[in-house]
Design an enzyme around this catalytic site. Structure first.
Site, short mmCIF file in Angstrom:
data_model
loop_
_atom_site.label_atom_id
_atom_site.label_comp_id
_atom_site.label_asym_id
_atom_site.label_seq_id
_atom_site.Cartn_x
_atom_site.Cartn_y
_atom_site.Cartn_z
N LYS A 121 38.14 35.35 -58.07
CA LYS A 121 37.19 34.54 -58.87
C LYS A 121 35.75 34.90 -58.52
O LYS A 121 35.49 35.55 -57.50
CB LYS A 121 37.47 33.06 -58.58
CG LYS A 121 37.40 32.70 -57.11
CD LYS A 121 38.23 31.47 -56.79
CE LYS A 121 37.99 31.03 -55.35
NZ LYS A 121 38.87 29.93 -54.95
N ARG B 274 40.53 17.59 -54.98
CA ARG B 274 39.63 18.36 -55.84
C ARG B 274 40.34 18.71 -57.14
O ARG B 274 39.96 18.27 -58.21
CB ARG B 274 39.18 19.63 -55.10
CG ARG B 274 38.18 20.45 -55.88
CD ARG B 274 37.78 21.72 -55.12
NE ARG B 274 38.86 22.69 -55.02
CZ ARG B 274 38.70 23.92 -54.54
NH1 ARG B 274 37.52 24.31 -54.08
NH2 ARG B 274 39.72 24.75 -54.48
N TYR C 121 3.88 33.06 -47.94
CA TYR C 121 3.55 31.76 -48.52
C TYR C 121 3.53 30.68 -47.45
O TYR C 121 4.41 30.62 -46.59
CB TYR C 121 4.59 31.38 -49.57
CG TYR C 121 4.46 32.11 -50.87
CD1 TYR C 121 3.32 31.99 -51.66
CD2 TYR C 121 5.49 32.92 -51.31
CE1 TYR C 121 3.22 32.66 -52.87
CE2 TYR C 121 5.40 33.60 -52.52
CZ TYR C 121 4.26 33.46 -53.29
OH TYR C 121 4.16 34.12 -54.48
N MET D 193 10.39 35.77 -53.51
CA MET D 193 11.39 36.07 -54.54
C MET D 193 11.81 37.54 -54.52
O MET D 193 13.00 37.86 -54.62
CB MET D 193 10.81 35.74 -55.92
CG MET D 193 11.80 35.95 -57.05
SD MET D 193 11.03 35.77 -58.66
CE MET D 193 10.63 34.04 -58.66
C1 LIG Z 1 39.32 30.17 -53.74
C2 LIG Z 1 40.73 29.76 -53.57
C3 LIG Z 1 41.58 30.50 -52.74
C4 LIG Z 1 41.08 31.59 -51.83
O1 LIG Z 1 40.41 30.97 -50.73
P1 LIG Z 1 39.72 31.82 -49.57
O2 LIG Z 1 39.26 30.78 -48.61
O3 LIG Z 1 38.59 32.54 -50.19
O4 LIG Z 1 40.75 32.72 -49.01
C5 LIG Z 1 42.92 30.17 -52.73
N1 LIG Z 1 43.40 29.13 -53.47
C6 LIG Z 1 42.60 28.37 -54.26
C7 LIG Z 1 43.18 27.25 -55.04
C8 LIG Z 1 41.24 28.66 -54.32
O5 LIG Z 1 40.45 27.89 -55.08
#
Ligand SMILES: *Cc1c(COP(=O)(O)O)cnc(C)c1O
Length: 378
Positions: free
Chosen positions: A44, A147, A269, A317
């Site tokens: 992702k 979650r 800055y 930046m």
């Molecule tokens: C992002 C995610 C993972 C991978 O987690 P890492 O800590 O990056 O290894 C696995 N399962 C779910 C549901 C996730 O959201």
């Protein structure tokens, strides 16, 4: 490091080197740790900022399957990349659930939704009935993360009413650990127990609990499939202990200018840095606009001519400033590169200086950086 080949490098303020061989080696390390369990890959957020188009084929060649993305758009992009790379049938599971009116898109591109609620399940089952075919889906039950996934009452109801899953072929029954990077945390065994109980009572499918850190919690956490992300990309899944995986990125910034300033002169800055002695300052062409965290203003370090030098003043930046008084005068000149991330000062170290986590650093690295890939060929 004075010489850098090619016109691209000559234009870049910063170059992000990505070691695809290290990603492949990290995959093999995780797959070995996972023993008999299959090893998928979380990819992702554009492979945690490193470029899904280059990373996914490498992981597919190592045998990663399925891939986990967050959104349908990510899944569509990944399907294209994997098809081009010769893996048209690799599994792609979409973690963020099943938005209304997306079913046909998912099916047309072979994307598997992760069902996070009874409503998701009912919608997918209705579609299966409509099409008169069995449709694949993963099932996510919440065991303590609060979650995503079926809440306890919905899981209990599904256990009582398993016919709700009729017409659905489960590609995974999963849950997600909240505290896997703290091996002694009591929540780990609590989630493990809840997951075991739920998975036993739910219709069968490959069971999956562990993310990167979960892989290192021991065999009890592996089940049938593990889902590492971060560790593939060089983030230490065992904080506080030596990392079992190799660093993947090196971030180099170009020196734009070097100047000598008098005592008491301010830098950057807000004049938050004041020279306490005659000081040499190097300005480097990477800033928070590239994802280099402003939080390391006056706190971070870079590696210049083999020596650690402090970030002086506030990160801008498009640039940052380093106090290079303590390195030999002729060792750094405009056009040279300094290391902002390297094997001795890795993404976890920068994250600690910034008060964040390696995940946020990696996914924040900006589009303006030139990306240079190494290794990874067929
Ligand atoms: C992002 C995610 C993972 C991978 O987690 P890492 O800590 O990056 O290894 C696995 N399962 C779910 C549901 C996730 O959201």
């Amino acid at each position: 490091m004075r010489a850098e080949a090619g016109p691209l490098a000559a234009r870049a303020g910063g170059i992000l080197h990505i070691d695809l061989d290290a990603i492949a080696a990290n995959y093999r390390r995780l797959a070995r740790e996972a023993g008999a369990a299959a090893c998928g890959a979380a990819i992702k957020a554009d492979a945690y900022g490193l470029g899904m188009d280059r990373v996914a084929p490498v992981l597919a060649r190592e045998g990663a399957d399925p891939f986990f993305v967050a959104t349908i758009d990510e899944g569509l992009a990944l399907r294209h990349v994997l098809t081009e790379a010769g893996f048209p049938h690799a599994g792609i599971q979409v973690l963020n659930g099943l938005p209304p009116d997306t079913g046909e898109t998912l099916l047309a591109h072979g994307l598997t939704p992760v069902l996070n609620s009874l409503a998701d399940i009912d919608a997918w089952r209705a579609r299966a009935r409509e099409r008169d075919e069995k449709l694949p889906a993963a099932l996510h039950v919440d065991t303590g993360m609060s979650r995503l996934g079926l809440p306890d009452d919905e899981t209990a109801r599904l256990i009582r009413e398993p016919e709700r899953l009729k017409g659905i072929g489960l590609t995974a029954v999963m849950s997600h650990l909240a505290c896997a990077d703290e091996p002694d945390h009591a929540e780990n065994s609590a989630q493990l127990a809840r997951f075991r109980t739920a998975a036993q009572r739910l219709p069968a499918g490959p069971r999956s609990l562990a993310n990167s850190s979960g892989v290192f919690l021991g065999r009890a956490y592996h089940f049938d499939l593990v889902r590492p992300g971060a560790a593939l990309y060089g983030i230490n899944p065992t904080p506080g202990r030596p990392s079992p995986v190799r660093p993947v990125v090196r971030l180099r910034g170009r020196v734009l200018q070097v100047r000598q300033i008098d005592r008491y002169r301010g830098v950057g800055y807000g004049s938050t840095y004041r020279a306490s002695r005659p000081t040499r300052v190097a300005t480097v062409g990477v800033g928070y606009g590239d994802g280099y965290p402003i939080a390391v203003s006056n706190r971070g370090v870079a590696v210049a001519a083999g020596r650690r030098v402090p970030v002086a003043g506030r990160v801008s930046m498009d640039s940052l400033t380093l106090d290079i008084t303590d390195i030999p005068h002729d060792s750094l000149a405009p056009g040279d590169f300094v290391d902002l991330l390297d094997d001795t000062h890795d993404v976890d170290a920068l994250a600690a200086e910034a008060g964040t986590i390696g995940y946020e650093i990696l996914t924040g690295l900006g589009a303006r950086l030139h990306r240079s890939y190494h290794g990874g060929d067929g």
